[in-house]
Structure formats: structure tokens, C-alpha cells
Design a protein around this motif. Structure first.
Motif, PDB file in Angstrom:
ATOM      1  N   PRO A 183       1.726  37.683  31.475  1.00 19.23           N
ATOM      2  CA  PRO A 183       2.805  39.407  32.068  1.00 19.23           C
ATOM      3  C   PRO A 183       3.438  39.638  31.124  1.00 19.23           C
ATOM      4  CG  PRO A 183       3.949  36.757  32.479  1.00 19.23           C
ATOM      5  CD  PRO A 183       2.414  37.212  32.170  1.00 19.23           C
ATOM      6  N   ASP A 184       4.553  39.634  29.658  1.00 19.40           N
ATOM      7  CA  ASP A 184       4.836  40.053  28.987  1.00 19.40           C
ATOM      8  C   ASP A 184       3.668  41.149  27.710  1.00 19.40           C
ATOM      9  OD1 ASP A 184       7.201  38.799  29.023  1.00 19.40           O
ATOM     10  OD2 ASP A 184       7.180  36.991  28.312  1.00 19.40           O
ATOM     11  N   MET A 185       2.807  40.749  28.294  1.00 19.18           N
ATOM     12  CA  MET A 185       1.640  41.764  27.582  1.00 19.18           C
ATOM     13  C   MET A 185       1.517  42.923  28.144  1.00 19.18           C
ATOM     14  SD  MET A 185      -1.197  39.765  25.887  1.00 19.18           S
ATOM     15  CE  MET A 185      -1.582  38.311  24.823  1.00 19.18           C
ATOM     16  N   THR A 186       1.429  44.192  27.045  1.00 19.24           N
ATOM     17  CA  THR A 186       0.997  45.028  27.878  1.00 19.24           C
ATOM     18  C   THR A 186      -0.194  45.539  27.574  1.00 19.24           C
ATOM     19  OG1 THR A 186       0.626  46.265  25.656  1.00 19.24           O
ATOM     20  CG2 THR A 186       2.701  46.294  26.869  1.00 19.24           C
ATOM     21  N   PRO A 187      -1.002  46.350  29.029  1.00 20.68           N
ATOM     22  CA  PRO A 187      -2.491  45.797  28.721  1.00 20.68           C
ATOM     23  C   PRO A 187      -3.421  46.052  28.063  1.00 20.68           C
ATOM     24  CG  PRO A 187      -1.587  47.503  30.540  1.00 20.68           C
ATOM     25  CD  PRO A 187      -0.527  47.137  29.833  1.00 20.68           C
ATOM     26  N   ARG A 188      -2.839  47.238  26.851  1.00 17.16           N
ATOM     27  CA  ARG A 188      -3.104  47.264  25.378  1.00 17.16           C
ATOM     28  C   ARG A 188      -3.400  45.563  25.012  1.00 17.16           C
ATOM     29  NH1 ARG A 188      -3.961  52.239  22.668  1.00 17.16           N
ATOM     30  NH2 ARG A 188      -2.156  52.299  24.445  1.00 17.16           N
ATOM     31  N   LYS A 189      -2.720  45.259  24.408  1.00 16.04           N
ATOM     32  CA  LYS A 189      -2.554  44.452  23.877  1.00 16.04           C
ATOM     33  C   LYS A 189      -3.439  42.985  24.668  1.00 16.04           C
ATOM     34  CE  LYS A 189       2.365  44.609  21.736  1.00 16.04           C
ATOM     35  NZ  LYS A 189       3.407  43.660  21.629  1.00 16.04           N
ATOM     36  N   TYR A 190      -3.120  42.880  25.909  1.00 11.10           N
ATOM     37  CA  TYR A 190      -3.699  42.226  26.630  1.00 11.10           C
ATOM     38  C   TYR A 190      -5.149  42.209  26.816  1.00 11.10           C
ATOM     39  CZ  TYR A 190      -5.458  39.979  30.947  1.00 11.10           C
ATOM     40  OH  TYR A 190      -6.499  38.916  31.992  1.00 11.10           O
ATOM     41  N   GLY A 191      -5.723  43.748  26.552  1.00  8.76           N
ATOM     42  CA  GLY A 191      -7.156  43.955  25.708  1.00  8.76           C
ATOM     43  C   GLY A 191      -7.715  42.729  24.442  1.00  8.76           C
ATOM     44  N   GLN A 192      -6.493  43.129  23.315  1.00  9.85           N
ATOM     45  CA  GLN A 192      -7.323  42.821  22.433  1.00  9.85           C
ATOM     46  C   GLN A 192      -6.558  40.873  22.789  1.00  9.85           C
ATOM     47  OE1 GLN A 192      -2.968  44.669  20.254  1.00  9.85           O
ATOM     48  NE2 GLN A 192      -4.629  46.114  20.094  1.00  9.85           N
ATOM     49  N   PHE A 193      -6.469  40.395  22.759  1.00  6.46           N
ATOM     50  CA  PHE A 193      -5.915  38.659  23.366  1.00  6.46           C
ATOM     51  C   PHE A 193      -7.598  38.981  24.337  1.00  6.46           C
ATOM     52  CE2 PHE A 193      -5.592  35.560  26.285  1.00  6.46           C
ATOM     53  CZ  PHE A 193      -5.007  34.585  25.697  1.00  6.46           C
ATOM     54  N   LEU A 194      -8.107  39.190  24.925  1.00  5.00           N
ATOM     55  CA  LEU A 194      -8.719  38.837  25.887  1.00  5.00           C
ATOM     56  C   LEU A 194     -10.058  39.372  25.080  1.00  5.00           C
ATOM     57  CD1 LEU A 194      -8.387  41.047  29.005  1.00  5.00           C
ATOM     58  CD2 LEU A 194      -8.711  38.255  28.543  1.00  5.00           C
ATOM     59  N   ALA A 195      -9.952  40.082  23.747  1.00  3.81           N
ATOM     60  CA  ALA A 195     -11.483  40.172  23.034  1.00  3.81           C
ATOM     61  C   ALA A 195     -11.728  38.896  22.000  1.00  3.81           C
ATOM     62  CB  ALA A 195     -11.095  41.859  21.978  1.00  3.81           C
ATOM     63  N   ASP A 196     -10.251  38.486  21.420  1.00  2.00           N
ATOM     64  CA  ASP A 196     -10.786  37.094  20.653  1.00  2.00           C
ATOM     65  C   ASP A 196     -11.076  36.120  21.416  1.00  2.00           C
ATOM     66  OD1 ASP A 196      -8.945  39.054  19.006  1.00  2.00           O
ATOM     67  OD2 ASP A 196      -6.698  38.418  19.422  1.00  2.00           O
ATOM     68  N   PHE A 197     -11.348  35.780  22.468  1.00  2.00           N
ATOM     69  CA  PHE A 197     -11.635  35.059  23.058  1.00  2.00           C
ATOM     70  C   PHE A 197     -12.836  35.564  24.011  1.00  2.00           C
ATOM     71  CE2 PHE A 197      -7.357  33.628  23.042  1.00  2.00           C
ATOM     72  CZ  PHE A 197      -7.272  32.127  22.888  1.00  2.00           C
ATOM     73  N   PHE A 198     -13.390  36.228  24.662  1.00  2.00           N
ATOM     74  CA  PHE A 198     -13.730  36.554  25.165  1.00  2.00           C
ATOM     75  C   PHE A 198     -15.268  37.486  24.115  1.00  2.00           C
ATOM     76  CE2 PHE A 198     -11.439  35.746  27.939  1.00  2.00           C
ATOM     77  CZ  PHE A 198     -12.288  34.933  29.113  1.00  2.00           C
TER      78      PHE A 198
END
Length: 238
Positions: free
Chosen positions: A84-99
Motif C-alpha cells: 500500500p505504501d508504494m505507487t503503481p510505478r514502484k510496484y511495477g518495478q518491484f514485480l519486475a524484480d520478482f517475476f
């Protein structure tokens, strides 16, 4: 292929249960998991995703345990898997690191199409915006298995149709999709197969083409499923 055998899930604090004797979902099928509130639909999806322990039985994805197939699966749920504390942009970067399959470009396109603010914290989003974000993230994972739990809650009819259209247009035809929803009229022309869950048990499993040959609608099939015996025999493994 998704295979469930003798899957038993019970909750000590309530009478709720899920029991699946034998269920196979073939690659490329779009399957509606349907039923009343509390029927066991979400519990079934979570069992397939390996979320929460089951008392007995096994779930396999292409012959392997779910834990070995996570990178090929996406779980889209109204509960939300975002931070919840992330923005969609940062969330996308986070997902790209794991998937490894995550498609950042497609994710950005979906965010823009849904008109979501990419630099605002997710916790400030409305319920509808959060669900749209879940859909964006799930579709961008380019998963072989899309597990979708009530992805259209809180949307108006135009948004639901738009989401359905985006989902279908984004598929290659090789994905396996499991979808729970109460909007049976809107998905009847989308799904290949309907599985009706009632009081924790699968009452009906029918292909839509067969249903239509019998002159039935999804509403008819669901009504008949509710009338079935409340305690069908359970075949436990030897």
C-alpha cells in the motif's frame, strides 16, 4: 493442467469446508468458478494457489507442486497483493524484480488505459482503483495460469465490460484462466466451462457448449446445483 485429488480444507472455528475428490482443468480452458457467497469458491482458488494449508490431498500444476510453479501463476484478488505504501510505478518495478516474465511496457500501458495515477500511493486509491491495479499487475505477469477472484467487484457495468474485453484481448489462447464472479450473465460468452460450488463441494461441472445444447443458461445450471443433495458421498483415498 491443474489437478486436485482428495483436497480437504476445513476451518476449526466454523462449519465451512472445501472437499474436492478429483478435478482436472486442462491447459487453455477459461473456467468460471461459480456459487453463492460462502460456497467455497475463494477457498478453492487459494488451494490451487497454495495459499493456506489443506488438511489432506494434493494440488499439482503440470505435474509439479504449486510451490515450484509460482512464476507461471498470477493471483488477481480483491484482497490485493500490492504494497500500500508504494505507487503503481514502484510496484511495477518491484514485480519486475520478482517475476522474470513481467512485461513492464504492457503494465504501463494498462495503467494508462485504466487511468490510474502512476505516482500516487496505492493506499489512497479507491476500492475500484485497487482492483484495476491488481488486474494490470496480473495481466502484465504474462502468466500461464491466471487465477481471478471477483476481479470486477465495485465496477460499474461499463468498467466491467471494459475489463473483460481487455482481459480477453490480452490472452494468447494458451493461458488457463479460473474466474470467480457473481456476474454470470456477463461471463457466459467468455468461459468454456462452469464449475458450480455449493457448501464446499463441487455440485456441477459442465462445458458451456454442452449446456447450450441442453437449452440451459448458467442461471439454470446454478439453480439445479443448489437443489442437489447436500451431502454427496465423499471418496477418501486408500
Amino acid at each position: 493442467m491443474i489437478e486436485l485429488k482428495y483436497v480437504d480444507k476445513r476451518y476449526p472455528s466454523s462449519n465451512a469446508l472445501l472437499y474436492v475428490n478429483n478435478l482436472t482443468i486442462h491447459t487453455g480452458e477459461v473456467v468460471g468458478i461459480l456459487g453463492d457467497n460462502g460456497s467455497g469458491k475463494t477457498t478453492l482458488l487459494k488451494a490451487i494457489m497454495g495459499i493456506g494449508e489443506i488438511q489432506s490431498g494434493e494440488v499439482k500444476i503440470d505435474g509439479k507442486p504449486v510451490t515450484e510453479q509460482y512464476e507461471r501463476m498470477a493471483f488477481i484478488t480483491e484482497e490485493g497483493s500490492f504494497l500500500p505504501d508504494m505507487t503503481p510505478r514502484k510496484y511495477g518495478q518491484f514485480l519486475a524484480d520478482f517475476f522474470p516474465r513481467f512485461d513492464q511496457t504492457h503494465y504501463t500501458e494498462l495503467i494508462e488505459a485504466y487511468e490510474l495515477p502512476s505516482d500516487r500511493r496505492i493506499k489512497t486509491f479507491s476500492k475500484g482503483q485497487k482492483i484495476k491495479l491488481e488486474i494490470c499487475a496480473g495481466l502484465a505477469k504474462k502468466a500461464d495460469y491466471l487465477i481471478m477472484d471477483e476481479p470486477f467487484v465495485g465496477k460499474d457495468i461499463f468498467s466491467r465490460r471494459d475489463s473483460l474485453k481487455r482481459m480477453i484481448s490480452g490472452l494468447t489462447g494458451d493461458e488457463t484462466v479460473l474466474l470467480t464472479t457473481h456476474l454470470i450473465d456477463e461471463i457466459e460468452n467468455v468461459i468454456d466451462r462452469a464449475i458450480i460450488v455449493h457448501k464446499g463441494l463441487i455440485r456441477t461441472d459442465i462445458y458451456v457448449d454442452d449446456m447450450r445444447e441442453q437449452g440451459l443458461s448458467l442461471a439454470d445450471v446454478m439453480l439445479e446445483a443448489r437443489k442437489k443433495s447436500p451431502s454427496p458421498s465423499i471418496h477418501w483415498p486408500n
